[in-house]
Scaffold this motif. Structure first.
Motif, PDB file in Angstrom:
ATOM      1  N   LEU A  91       0.834  -1.208   0.000  1.00 55.09           N
ATOM      2  CA  LEU A  91       0.000   0.000   0.000  1.00 55.09           C
ATOM      3  C   LEU A  91       0.869   1.258   0.000  1.00 55.09           C
ATOM      4  O   LEU A  91       0.617   2.201  -0.762  1.00 55.09           O
ATOM      5  CB  LEU A  91      -0.924  -0.014   1.211  1.00 55.09           C
ATOM      6  CG  LEU A  91      -2.073   0.968   1.257  1.00 55.09           C
ATOM      7  CD1 LEU A  91      -3.087   0.647   0.159  1.00 55.09           C
ATOM      8  CD2 LEU A  91      -2.750   0.924   2.609  1.00 55.09           C
ATOM      9  N   TRP A  96      -0.791   4.371  -2.665  1.00 55.02           N
ATOM     10  CA  TRP A  96      -2.244   4.392  -2.779  1.00 55.02           C
ATOM     11  C   TRP A  96      -2.843   4.998  -1.517  1.00 55.02           C
ATOM     12  O   TRP A  96      -2.370   4.724  -0.414  1.00 55.02           O
ATOM     13  CB  TRP A  96      -2.797   2.984  -2.948  1.00 55.02           C
ATOM     14  CG  TRP A  96      -2.499   2.338  -4.260  1.00 55.02           C
ATOM     15  CD1 TRP A  96      -2.160   2.949  -5.414  1.00 55.02           C
ATOM     16  CD2 TRP A  96      -2.526   0.936  -4.538  1.00 55.02           C
ATOM     17  NE1 TRP A  96      -1.963   2.019  -6.403  1.00 55.02           N
ATOM     18  CE2 TRP A  96      -2.180   0.785  -5.894  1.00 55.02           C
ATOM     19  CE3 TRP A  96      -2.804  -0.192  -3.785  1.00 55.02           C
ATOM     20  CZ2 TRP A  96      -2.119  -0.458  -6.515  1.00 55.02           C
ATOM     21  CZ3 TRP A  96      -2.728  -1.430  -4.403  1.00 55.02           C
ATOM     22  CH2 TRP A  96      -2.395  -1.557  -5.746  1.00 55.02           C
ATOM     23  N   ASN A 109      -8.397  -0.103  -2.108  1.00 52.98           N
ATOM     24  CA  ASN A 109      -6.946  -0.145  -2.186  1.00 52.98           C
ATOM     25  C   ASN A 109      -6.344  -1.076  -1.139  1.00 52.98           C
ATOM     26  O   ASN A 109      -5.339  -1.735  -1.402  1.00 52.98           O
ATOM     27  CB  ASN A 109      -6.368   1.262  -2.027  1.00 52.98           C
ATOM     28  CG  ASN A 109      -6.649   2.131  -3.221  1.00 52.98           C
ATOM     29  OD1 ASN A 109      -7.014   1.661  -4.293  1.00 52.98           O
ATOM     30  ND2 ASN A 109      -6.497   3.428  -3.049  1.00 52.98           N
TER      31      ASN A 109
END
Length: 91
Positions: free
Chosen positions: A50, A55, A61
């Protein structure tokens, strides 16, 4: 994010399932070993994916990052197993 644990578990499970479909193990023991590794490593390294992908922490996500982490760990465990087997043959 209020449903963080659900998103993480959904991502890890879907990543392990996708890996099973694309790279099936040869035995039940291989299935158990690589599934356990995918679940643990997917949960541990999901935040790394991540952050690396930069993101924002949305539900989708988080699922995608943890899925990617679990999928890649499954593939990595397959490669590690092949390396260990080839090392055993040499000795």
């Amino acid at each position: 994010m209020e449903d963080g644990l659900i998103a993480k578990l959904l991502g890890v499970a879907s990543g392990a399932f996708l890996a099973l479909v694309f790279d099936p193990p040869r035995s039940r023991m291989g299935f158990a070993r690589r599934t356990a590794a995918a679940i643990v490593a997917g949960y541990i390294f999901g935040h790394v994916v991540l952050t690396f992908m930069d993101w924002p922490e949305t539900y989708e996500n988080v699922v995608a990052a943890f899925c990617t982490s679990a999928f890649l760990s499954w593939a990595a465990m397959g490669r590690v197993k092949k390396l260990v087997e080839s090392y055993r043959k040499e000795t």
